[in-house]
Design an enzyme around this catalytic site. Structure first.
Site, short mmCIF file in Angstrom:
data_model
loop_
_atom_site.label_atom_id
_atom_site.label_comp_id
_atom_site.label_asym_id
_atom_site.label_seq_id
_atom_site.Cartn_x
_atom_site.Cartn_y
_atom_site.Cartn_z
N ASP A 106 58.66 -9.74 61.27
CA ASP A 106 59.99 -7.67 61.48
C ASP A 106 60.01 -7.76 59.42
O ASP A 106 60.10 -7.04 59.24
CB ASP A 106 60.99 -7.93 61.81
CG ASP A 106 61.09 -7.51 63.00
OD1 ASP A 106 60.24 -6.42 63.13
OD2 ASP A 106 61.79 -7.50 64.43
N LYS A 109 56.39 -3.59 73.48
CA LYS A 109 55.66 -4.61 72.11
C LYS A 109 55.52 -5.58 72.31
O LYS A 109 54.46 -6.00 72.54
CB LYS A 109 57.14 -5.22 70.83
CG LYS A 109 57.57 -4.91 70.19
CD LYS A 109 58.67 -4.96 69.68
CE LYS A 109 59.35 -4.03 68.93
NZ LYS A 109 60.75 -4.66 67.80
N GLN A 151 65.22 -8.46 68.35
CA GLN A 151 65.17 -7.25 68.55
C GLN A 151 66.97 -6.56 67.63
O GLN A 151 68.08 -7.41 68.24
CB GLN A 151 65.53 -6.67 69.33
CG GLN A 151 65.31 -5.05 69.54
CD GLN A 151 63.89 -4.00 69.33
OE1 GLN A 151 62.89 -5.17 68.87
NE2 GLN A 151 64.44 -2.87 68.55
#
Ligand code: GUN
Length: 303
Positions: A121, A54, A98
């Site tokens: 997200d 990412k 994450q």
């Protein structure tokens, strides 16, 4: 029938270029470089490599990254303090924590501490809730479901009126995928570890999405001829011949299912690259929304 292979690497490359061009135009217009903060807790090897991918993709697209690496034993208060700081930092347009988190941490509290407008997200409960409600757009759609939507659109695969079966109900993929497809007028069934007679359900699917993390779970006889099969699994299986001692396989027995399906995503090179590309799209939109007032969570036409 040999299935069409949906090439996530190629589609993702086009979306990365799309994002890069718009990041540059945004910077020229506003003088601001979009910024993404990544928070990685612990040393889960797959998570480390996902976060690295990412960051690399952000750098290539002209997006700044701010990386925070915390030890597995970190306490809840420290994580919450960091998120409070990032929430207030105008250089940080998007925040990504994450997952999975170490089990002693309160995931719900952590994800709820990300401001809605920085939740690239789309895992905040409010964004997830809005995703399923017609007429109430979320700020962001989670990257993997959004990437799958981009692949389906690109391949001209219709969603409205189709029977979709999703294996898995995670916050990352299964649940938001179901909400997204429901909103787009598919008839949606979610299967999980307590679903009896899985094959009877999966054989009903026009669109079958596997996101459970079980290598080769979906066998040929579980798939309706002509179905579209999306494999979200990224499983490491030991392989002494492979350079790293493992290879990546999906949740779908690829060869068997490719002989029956009309379209299928490979692993690797299917959904994985799309998730990363959609994070760039969402981060750009976060910056646009924060500095220019509006950005749609949906994919623009034409790609
Ligand atoms: N873990 C696996 N996939 C994802 C993702 O898309 N976002 C985050 N934050 N964690 C993940």
């Amino acid at each position: 029938m040999a299935a069409k292979i949906l090439d996530g690497r190629a589609i993702a490359a086009r979306w990365r270029d799309w994002a890069k061009a718009r990041v540059e135009a945004f910077r020229a217009r506003t003088g601001h470089v979009p910024g993404l903060a990544t928070v990685l807790i612990g040393d889960h090897p797959a998570s480390q490599s996902y976060v690295q991918a990412k960051q690399n993709a952000c750098a290539a697209a002209g997006i700044r990254t701010f990386h925070y690496r915390l030890p597995a034993e970190v306490d809840q208060e420290t994580v919450m303090k960091l998120l409070g700081t990032l929430a207030c930092n105008p250089e940080v347009n998007g925040i990504l924590v994450q997952l999975p988190l170490p089990s002693h941490l309160d995931e719900e509290e952590i994800l709820s501490a990300i401001p809605l407008e920085k939740d690239v997200d789309g895992f905040h409960p409010m964004n997830l809730g809005r995703l399923g409600l017609k007429g109430r757009d979320p700020y962001f759609i989670p990257c993997t479901p959004l990437g799958i939507l981009a692949m389906l659109q690109e391949a001209g695969i219709p969603i409205a009126g189709r029977r979709a079966v999703i294996l898995g109900r995670s916050r990352i993929v299964g649940l938001p995928m179901a909400l997204l497809l429901l909103r787009l007028d598919a008839t949606v069934t979610i299967c999980h570890s307590r679903t009896p007679d899985l094959a009877t359900v999966t054989r009903q699917a026009d669109l079958l999405i596997a996101a459970v993390g079980r290598p080769g779970l979906v066998r040929g006889e579980m798939v309706q001829p002509g179905a579209v099969v999306i494999d979200v699994g990224i499983n490491r299986v030991a392989d002494s011949q492979a350079p790293r001692g493992y290879r990546l396989v999906g949740d779908v027995a690829f060869e068997e299912v490719a002989a029956i399906a009309s379209a299928i995503t490979p692993v690797p090179g299917g959904v994985g690259p799309m998730t990363v590309a959609m994070l760039l799209v969402n981060t750009l939109k976060a910056a646009q929304r924060q500095l220019e007032g509006f950005a749609s969570p949906w994919l623009e036409d034409g790609l």
